[in-house]
Design a protein around this motif. Sequence first.
Motif, mmCIF file in Angstrom:
data_model
loop_
_atom_site.group_PDB
_atom_site.id
_atom_site.type_symbol
_atom_site.label_atom_id
_atom_site.label_comp_id
_atom_site.label_asym_id
_atom_site.label_seq_id
_atom_site.Cartn_x
_atom_site.Cartn_y
_atom_site.Cartn_z
ATOM 1 N N GLY A 244 7.294 0.404 7.846
ATOM 2 C CA GLY A 244 7.862 -0.736 7.136
ATOM 3 C C GLY A 244 8.657 -1.647 8.042
ATOM 4 N N LEU A 245 9.442 -1.057 8.962
ATOM 5 C CA LEU A 245 10.282 -1.853 9.857
ATOM 6 C C LEU A 245 9.448 -2.660 10.854
ATOM 7 C CD1 LEU A 245 13.272 -2.413 10.776
ATOM 8 C CD2 LEU A 245 12.880 -0.652 12.513
ATOM 9 N N ILE A 246 8.452 -2.028 11.464
ATOM 10 C CA ILE A 246 7.666 -2.681 12.509
ATOM 11 C C ILE A 246 6.690 -3.701 11.944
ATOM 12 C CG2 ILE A 246 6.062 -2.322 14.432
ATOM 13 C CD1 ILE A 246 8.943 -1.282 14.864
ATOM 14 N N THR A 247 6.035 -3.370 10.827
ATOM 15 C CA THR A 247 5.002 -4.259 10.279
ATOM 16 C C THR A 247 5.544 -5.267 9.277
ATOM 17 O OG1 THR A 247 4.475 -2.775 8.419
ATOM 18 C CG2 THR A 247 3.316 -2.391 10.510
ATOM 19 N N LYS A 248 6.780 -5.029 8.779
ATOM 20 C CA LYS A 248 7.365 -5.866 7.721
ATOM 21 C C LYS A 248 6.515 -5.819 6.447
ATOM 22 C CE LYS A 248 10.439 -7.220 10.697
ATOM 23 N NZ LYS A 248 11.800 -6.651 10.666
ATOM 24 N N MET A 249 5.811 -4.717 6.248
ATOM 25 C CA MET A 249 4.959 -4.545 5.074
ATOM 26 C C MET A 249 5.302 -3.242 4.366
ATOM 27 S SD MET A 249 1.124 -5.730 6.291
ATOM 28 C CE MET A 249 1.031 -4.556 7.639
ATOM 29 N N GLY A 250 4.984 -3.217 3.065
ATOM 30 C CA GLY A 250 5.047 -1.975 2.330
ATOM 31 C C GLY A 250 3.832 -1.131 2.659
ATOM 32 N N LEU A 251 3.846 0.118 2.222
ATOM 33 C CA LEU A 251 2.754 1.031 2.542
ATOM 34 C C LEU A 251 1.428 0.561 1.949
ATOM 35 C CD1 LEU A 251 1.915 3.581 3.931
ATOM 36 C CD2 LEU A 251 2.803 4.909 2.011
ATOM 37 N N ALA A 252 1.448 0.131 0.693
ATOM 38 C CA ALA A 252 0.222 -0.352 0.056
ATOM 39 C C ALA A 252 -0.274 -1.635 0.723
ATOM 40 C CB ALA A 252 0.452 -0.579 -1.433
#
Length: 397
Positions: free
Chosen positions: A57-65
Amino acid sequence: MFKKIGPGVLVAAAFIGPGTITACSLAGVRFGFALLWAILLSILATMVLQEMAARLGLITKMGLADAITKEIGQAWFKYLILGIVLGAILIGNTAYEAGNIGGAVLGLEAIFGPTLNTLYPIIVGSFAIGLLWIGSYKNLERIFIVLIGLMSISFLITAVLTKPKLLPLLEGLFIPRVQTGSWFTVVSLVGTTVVPYNLFLHASLVNKKWKSYRDLKWVQWDTVFSIGIGGLVSMAVIVASAAIPKGEINTVMDLALGLEPLFGAGARFFMGLGLFAAGLTSAITAPLAAAYVANSCFGWKASTKDWRFRSVWLLIILIGVFSLSFDFKPIQIIKFAQVANGLLLPIMAILLLWLVNSKKIMRHYVNTKWQNFTALLIIVLSIVLGLRSIVKVIGIL
C-alpha cells in the motif's frame, strides 16, 4: 516512537474481537497453556502478511484489490478473482458483523443487566454508525489505541496475578502439541487472528498515516508493535483463563472468572466492558474493510465520505443489527462465511506474495528470499487449516 503508531492498531483491534476473547478463554480453560504456540504462530504469520500488505500500500499508493486489478492482465481471470474476493469479504463480514455486535451486546448486558435487551443491538449499531459517519481516521485511531490499551493492561495484569508456572508456560509457547479434541480450537485461534479482510484494510489505510517510501521503517514498526500487543492480549487471556476451574464455563460471561484475581466481585463488570470494547472495535473495522474492498473492486475511487462508500458499511451494520434485534441467528450464513474465509486466505496470501515480488510495481522494495520462504510456509499452513476448517464445517452443516 509511539507517535508513529498508525493503522496497525486498527488491524489489532479487528482481530481482538469477541470471537478471539471467547476462543482464547475456552482454550485456556480446556487445555491450559498447551495451545499458546498456536497464538504465537498466528501472530508471526499475521505480522508477515500484514507487513507485505502495508508495504504494498505504501509503495504503490494502491489498495490490495486495486493492485490485483492493475496487475492481472486477462479480463476473465481478473473478474473471477475480484468476484471471489468481493463475495467472500462482503458475505463473510456481513455474517460476522452479527457476532461482533452480539459480543458488544453481551458486554452491555453484563454491565447494565438484561432490562433493555431488545434495544442493545440498536445502541451498539448506532455507536458504530456514528463513529464511522463523523469520525476521521485519526479519531478512530485514537479510540482504538485507548480501548486496546485498557484491554491489554487488564488482561496482562490479570495473567501475572494468576502466578502461572513458568516452565509449563514456556513449553506451551514453544513446543507445538495438539491434544485430543484440541484441533478445532487450534483452527479457531488461528482463524480469529489471521483475518483476510485485514490485508485489504491495512493496504488501504497505510497512506492515511504515511505518504513516502521513506516511512517504510515506521510502517514496519507500527505493524510489528501493534500486532505484537494484540498477540500479548490473546496470550494473556489464555493464561488468565487457565486459572479458571474446569467445568465452570456455561455461558460467555462465566469467562469473567478469569478476571477475578484482579477485579474481584467487579470482574463481571470489567469482562462486560472488555466484551463491549472488543465487539465495538470489530463492529467498526469489519464493515470499513468491506467498504474499501467494494470501492476497489467496483473502481469507484470514492472518498470515505462518498455515499457509495458509506452505503456498504452502513448496510453491513444494519444487517447485523437486524439479525440480533429479531432474534434471527444466521448460523448457516456464518458457516458459509467460515468456508469462504477458509478459501480466501490462501488465495489472498498467494496473490499478495505475487504482487510484492513484482518489480514493476514494488521497484526494489520486493520481498527478500527469507520473506518469500516465510510467506510460502504461511500459505501451506493456511491451505491445511483452511481445508480442515471447511471439512469440519461441512460435516456439521
